[in-house]
Design an enzyme around this catalytic site. Structure first.
Site, PDB file in Angstrom:
ATOM      1  N   TYR A 174       2.673 -12.492  -0.395  1.00  0.00           N
ATOM      2  CA  TYR A 174       4.081 -12.137  -0.265  1.00  0.00           C
ATOM      3  C   TYR A 174       4.283 -10.616  -0.333  1.00  0.00           C
ATOM      4  CZ  TYR A 174       8.987 -11.544  -1.283  1.00  0.00           C
ATOM      5  OH  TYR A 174      10.284 -11.116  -1.240  1.00  0.00           O
ATOM      6  N   ARG A 175       5.016 -10.088   0.640  1.00  0.00           N
ATOM      7  CA  ARG A 175       5.304  -8.650   0.664  1.00  0.00           C
ATOM      8  C   ARG A 175       6.814  -8.450   0.598  1.00  0.00           C
ATOM      9  NH1 ARG A 175       0.657  -8.346  -0.089  1.00  0.00           N
ATOM     10  NH2 ARG A 175      -0.944  -7.164   1.026  1.00  0.00           N
TER      11      ARG A 175
ATOM     12  N   GLY B 263      -8.874 -13.780 -13.074  1.00  0.00           N
ATOM     13  CA  GLY B 263      -9.745 -14.614 -12.257  1.00  0.00           C
ATOM     14  C   GLY B 263      -8.992 -15.652 -11.453  1.00  0.00           C
TER      15      GLY B 263
ATOM     16  N   GLU C  91      -5.754  -9.576   7.355  1.00  0.00           N
ATOM     17  CA  GLU C  91      -6.580 -10.574   8.027  1.00  0.00           C
ATOM     18  C   GLU C  91      -7.842  -9.962   8.620  1.00  0.00           C
ATOM     19  OE1 GLU C  91      -3.438  -9.946   8.702  1.00  0.00           O
ATOM     20  OE2 GLU C  91      -2.311 -11.649   7.895  1.00  0.00           O
TER      21      GLU C  91
ATOM     22  N   ASP D   1      -8.341  -9.360  -0.247  1.00  0.00           N
ATOM     23  CA  ASP D   1      -8.882  -9.750   1.054  1.00  0.00           C
ATOM     24  C   ASP D   1     -10.397  -9.948   0.972  1.00  0.00           C
ATOM     25  OD1 ASP D   1      -6.279  -9.417   2.016  1.00  0.00           O
ATOM     26  OD2 ASP D   1      -6.654  -7.321   2.532  1.00  0.00           O
TER      27      ASP D   1
ATOM     28  N   ARG E 242       5.563   0.439   9.802  1.00  0.00           N
ATOM     29  CA  ARG E 242       4.973  -0.569  10.678  1.00  0.00           C
ATOM     30  C   ARG E 242       5.998  -1.283  11.549  1.00  0.00           C
ATOM     31  NH1 ARG E 242       2.784  -4.508   5.914  1.00  0.00           N
ATOM     32  NH2 ARG E 242       1.583  -5.429   7.617  1.00  0.00           N
TER      33      ARG E 242
ATOM     34  N   THR F 291      -8.838  -5.627  -2.299  1.00  0.00           N
ATOM     35  CA  THR F 291      -9.639  -6.446  -3.212  1.00  0.00           C
ATOM     36  C   THR F 291      -9.402  -7.937  -2.967  1.00  0.00           C
ATOM     37  OG1 THR F 291      -9.544  -4.706  -4.865  1.00  0.00           O
ATOM     38  CG2 THR F 291     -10.164  -6.891  -5.634  1.00  0.00           C
TER      39      THR F 291
ATOM     40  N   THR G 266      -4.991 -17.396  -7.509  1.00  0.00           N
ATOM     41  CA  THR G 266      -5.593 -16.155  -8.032  1.00  0.00           C
ATOM     42  C   THR G 266      -4.640 -15.516  -9.032  1.00  0.00           C
ATOM     43  OG1 THR G 266      -4.686 -14.891  -6.194  1.00  0.00           O
ATOM     44  CG2 THR G 266      -6.903 -15.756  -5.916  1.00  0.00           C
TER      45      THR G 266
ATOM     46  N   TYR H   8       0.389   3.084   7.691  1.00  0.00           N
ATOM     47  CA  TYR H   8       0.889   3.129   6.314  1.00  0.00           C
ATOM     48  C   TYR H   8       0.250   4.291   5.586  1.00  0.00           C
ATOM     49  CZ  TYR H   8      -2.969   0.623   3.773  1.00  0.00           C
ATOM     50  OH  TYR H   8      -4.135   0.243   3.182  1.00  0.00           O
TER      51      TYR H   8
END
Lengths: 319, 319, 319, 319, 319, 319
Positions: free
Chosen positions: D169-170, D234, D36, D261, D108, D259, D229, D91
């Site tokens: 999503y992580r 694209g 963010e 972000d 983290r 990229t 995305t 990280y």
């Protein structure tokens, strides 16, 4: 105003950053240095035309030495070694803080310069030379280097070039008796001698204070001018029956290597510029103190800066 | 001559270059360090076979710790943490110049070592061990670490391994009362105690000078040898009714972190080598002074260098 | 609590590593610095809302200055120069060790800020400002900069903003007579003057000790508060018929550049926070001492760290 | 033109030089980044007023994050964590060359931001905001972060601020079912959704091509604009019954992190500037391509450079 | 699962940064590498217990080699050379971009290892060894090294240790006829041969494709397994009447030095782990491809990473 | 074999590391470069005696330029500017990756060389010169530089020195009409012209392919030899009624700056060595390709390396 010609070895110096050990991983600072080329570079920074004679491997490392010396304003006139065994000597320098000292590991055996022969060098440099300088390190490198040293001293003498010699005894290269024998043969060809008092005592077995040592060396070997250096206690010169003294000029030490060479370079530059020995000693002292503030073997300075250092030192010249 | 076994945490240490602030941009020097592994590494550099027990995350950072310790000659015998929460503790070190001090930010909570269980460690190391060493930092890390510490001390005792302990009080990890309670339970299993006088006063509420403190600790807890360290004022050892003292050996400080660990490592290495406590203290003092000249938590040296430092120090050993 | 507004030039500062010469090859450390922006940044680190007025080239170098100041917590309100001649001034800094001094080469002629016009700047900043600060460097840059300085002082006065001025005489920018003439026109608009005693003597021809100089300047130019700084001898403030003194707080010097600016920033931050001049001087002294421990022109610190430095200094405040 | 407000975590990113392994010795590059804040910085570089809400440890590392974001032109409005457990997440990034990929180790857990509460944040930022943006990473950090995310979305909605959300999503933070549940509660508060097609498939179990996915998401969750995305293929936007497409703009990749972000930052900046979604997508694509050429998580650029990249790309916009 | 024992020289490798020339000023990257120690390190990273036999100067450079190998998980069992001529061989590596190639300058003459005698080495390592490996570089170093190589091969044979040999012809060390003579005497003691097809053609005068070469070598010298490597065309193994092939696994090359050693290390590690030659070749190929992505002579990896690389390669194993 | 004399400006070039932006913090790589000194250095690396005429500030930056050129084997014969406004021009270079280009910011206005007068330069260099070379950049710097350029061309002509000129149009320094006017006055003094086809079209308004352009320029301005360069499409030379062509030799580009200067240096070195234009072009092409592999403006190479590059290129010479 003639040129200064020096002859000797120059090496690649490799050192880890301060506080790091050579035995732990990490990059190494890499510089070029050697007693006689250091002298030439110091003199050049003071405005002297300086030439350096030597033999180098014909590879990137040899060219590195040439490039470095050229950047210092020295004109290298070198024999190129294209043999299979050609190599540039190296040395590893590890800065130490109290209680451990700065440590040096030499890896210079068999360097190209140890195979140098008089016929490989350009003796015409003496035609425009005013002073020829070499040190006790060079004859210690090899028999060939010792013979070439003598040849150069002879030729310089014939060309009426002042012959300057710094004892520079290195115990890692030879014994005191070997050194003494070599010095005996060299000193008869010397007009100006730089004699660290420590070396005089260890090799030439002379006792007494700096003044008496200077007098005795001049007398024994029939040398016109003898400069005895005493580390932190400054230097003493004897010439023509007179003694003059020079204190050390205080400096914050960043890198002590090459201090003695800067001193010699300063003295020779000033003598070539026409000053008397007393003035020359003071320039030598200023050059030596400035060297301590600069990383690397080689003094990088200007005549103006040397003179500023002299002005700031409180009456460094005494009698 | 048996092995030295140590147990504790090791962290990644991150520090900006001197004169830079941690809060401004730029790369960080990254090293591995921790009290007990520092001791093991210092002893190893003096020739001791050293083993380090711990628990590490099974990732590149854990492997980095292992690689670093191996390079120092230590044999890591670690439990690998492959859980999702596995982490290597870190700490940030910012060098300060007067008037601001060197600052440390710990980020070690929840490190893998805090979950260590006795059954994860290889207790067979005691079969060939001569000394087991840990510090007051380890029981402060977690209950699990505290229990494992006690288990190891017990097992070492049963194996007739000398148990060494350094109080190493860390106020950022626990309160003095928590520390005291833990120390009480630990000290009954200790044969050789390193007690910074500052910690003795803060945690164990003992007053008096180093000599009396050493005597009292030995007496109260039935400890064979007590070494009380007093920072710049050197150390005092009490053993078998006798007191001996050791001055600090002067050093130019490049990095003070790990000085105490190097001292302990030097003492233990020399005791394992068969010397008496007085000689051992002197090796500890030399190791500590050399540590100050080297960047990082860990002393990198050789036995020869330590002995040179001892020789140069003017009669550092007194009674 | 109002804002601090400063106005002046900021430059790119380029310096070789310590022990390296500017004339030899190698990378350069690059930082942003200028007297008035240094003051703003120092005050910001102490919690002041700080704004910096200037004119910058509209290119990556101008943006670099803005980014750097923003990172220090300063709000740049700059005119952007998109002309063909737009440039950021630069200066080269070579650290020197005794016997050679630290050397500066300015390359600032024709920088964008020398073309600044009052109408290019945002005068609304005075609506929320408490103090406006600039120095004697700014009017020395160009006629346009001098005129803009006067306009800003006038506008600040009309807005009841305290006008602060540091003589900051730079002999490389103008002669003492030029400086004096400019100072005379400026000082009538000044409420708070920082006067290095060296500058007072060289430019304003005043003799006497710091106390009498402070009194005389306040009296001659009708200035409410005059702070006379004396380098290692600390500072003296005269205000409202009273004198107070502040000793220097000892520091290990990593980088001396910007020490005076940090002092001013500390004083202004504390005055804006509502303290009296005596307290403000002490914060200035602590800020100055901390600046010396940090690489670069700019103090990076926190209020807490400044107060720690004050606490540790042994009664630095005297009367 | 209102402000962009973002909310989320930012971390210290530590990486060895390319070609070096994290597990071998050596310094680490240290930068600040987080999804963010990266978006806020990218938008700021395009001229948007950008604010970042978060919670940071009150120490040098927290200040480092603030300084870094300020340098990028972002205004951090953060809650400061002065608790004993305060920490900045970190990280480790190791660049990989084929056949090994770039590797990330997160450290983290328990970062200060995981304890953030709505009442610690400044909700008045919505008064001047035009867009609020956060991502699926934030609710995954902790329950407190998830609740605060919802509170902020609600408050933004009440203030008529456009609410933007990137699924992001992580898998290292939560399972797909946990993520799905959270997304369901979030999406009802979202006006503008950025949906990586990979995440849509993995978490929301939707099949079909980008166009149909965009349509379905908009329909299912009543979202005004959905941007899907597809990495190298694209992006596709659905809004108001219309679909528009944007190709990727070719770039030489120096650092791929951030990229996505930068893409979001470019889109939001252009939407806030008043452009339609089609134009906004093109700015996003240009910003994303420029990000790849810059080291670090954060795009450093100018509007002019973005427009140059757009002009050079051969008709990157299609329908 | 027994140990891997290797024997050979390791050198200090010095290289300027990419794009810099060795002949221009600047620091040098310094690493430790040598064919046989590279093999040991690669195998160790895959989980093999690896021992390296050699002779090193008893100074900081020798210790550096030991430290480096230990960090890679190798156990060095070295003879220490405390003679005056002790030295660590060095080599200078300058990366080249097209049209100039990467260049190497060897400075290894007279290294301590050239004086190694069988009686200086610890032959008890064969008691726990599974494989002994050396290369054609070692007998090329000196007569003493050649004799010691033969002694080790004989002793390994007597201890039923598999004897592995890599031809590794180095034209800078000896002529093809010298090499051939030496190979003839060595090959009768070899069980597993690694034969670069280029070397087979240049030194052993064999024509034909890899398969026929492998068969012929096995037959001529009565070698159990022959692996012929063909650079970009992969490798072929002949054993027990069967041929298997392995393609190269694609990699982005950061540093190509040591690729062949990583291949051998991977093959040996997997053979020692009990796999057949076909599987072993695939591990070798993966290790080789990973080596290319890492700076330095030595592969730093994990078994997991090697297996990931294998999984990703599209059916690299064929018959 | 005579000397090559060049005349022009050299600047300090400052650049951030690849992937970093000039506007973000961090050190800068600092090198010395300028079109005419680059040509001299390239020729010197091929064995030509090369002299560079210019005017430099008498400070550390001017000395840096001299030292750098000396290290490249060039003999600088410069006028020293000790005025208050003396400065060395600088330029900032930021490497770009697609889609952003490499960017240059010039900061060269008012450099010392812009005040150069013919009487300040040593015209005796023409006594031993074979070729004099300058470029269209020099007359663009200032009127004084333009006049001095013409004086030098005249003097060279009188001394029967071949006069070489490279159009080198720089749109940031002057308009096409200004350039055209200057070129017209210069070209009548030129014997050998290097004409980038882009510049010919932009400034001299000539259309057609390289061959016809070469012919027409030779004819229009009565120039003996015209070399038209076409970037990636190689070069064409017209001399004495004949045309020859040279392809570009492929290279991996590390740093493209100075490629054209290396080409010119290679051509001139080979012409001075006595080769025909066809051979000279091929050396130019090899020099240009090697330049691309080396960081900095200046080609560092050897004649041997250039010839190796030529041998490897597949028949780069065509007719």
């Amino acid at each position: 105003m003639g040129e200064l010609v020096t002859f000797g070895e120059t090496m690649l110096r490799l050192s880890p950053p301060r506080g790091q050990r050579l035995e732990t991983e990490g990059g190494l600072d890499a510089r070029v240095g050697g007693a006689e080329s250091n002298v030439a570079a110091a003199a050049a920074s003071l405005g002297t035309q300086a030439v350096w004679l030597s033999k180098l491997p014909e590879n990137a490392l040899g060219r590195r030495a040439v490039r470095s010396l050229r950047s210092h304003g020295v004109r290298p006139e070198v024999a190129w070694d294209d043999s299979e065994t050609a190599r540039l000597g190296t040395y590893y320098l590890e800065y130490g803080a109290e209680p451990r000292g700065t440590d040096v590991i030499y890896d210079r055996a068999g360097a190209s310069v140890t195979t140098v022969r008089p016929e490989e060098l350009d003796f015409t440099v003496f035609e425009t030379a005013s002073v020829f300088h070499t040190t006790g390190i060079t004859p210690a490198l090899s028999e060939a280097a010792a013979e070439t040293t003598l040849e150069l001293l002879r030729a310089a003498g014939e060309a009426n070039v002042t012959r300057s010699f710094d004892l520079n005894y290195r115990s890692k290269l030879w014994s005191t008796s070997e050194a003494r024998e070599s010095y005996e043969s060299v000193l008869e060809h010397v007009d100006l001698l730089f004699a660290p008092i420590r070396d005089v005592r260890a090799v030439l077995d002379q006792e007494g204070d700096a003044e008496s040592v200077a007098y005795r060396l001049a007398d024994d070997y029939d040398i016109e001018t003898v400069v005895v250096t005493r580390g932190e206690s400054g230097s003493v010169a004897y010439t023509d029956g007179e003694i003059c003294e020079q204190d050390v000029i205080n400096a914050e030490t960043i890198d002590a290597i090459g201090t003695g060479d800067a001193f010699v370079g300063g003295v020779l530059a000033e003598l070539i510029a026409g000053s008397d020995i007393e003035t020359a000693l003071s320039y030598g002292a200023a050059a030596a103190s400035l060297k301590r503030t600069v990383e690397g073997d080689v003094l990088v300075t200007t005549r103006e800066e040397v003179e500023d250092a002299l002005d700031q030192s409180t009456g460094g010249i005494s009698r």
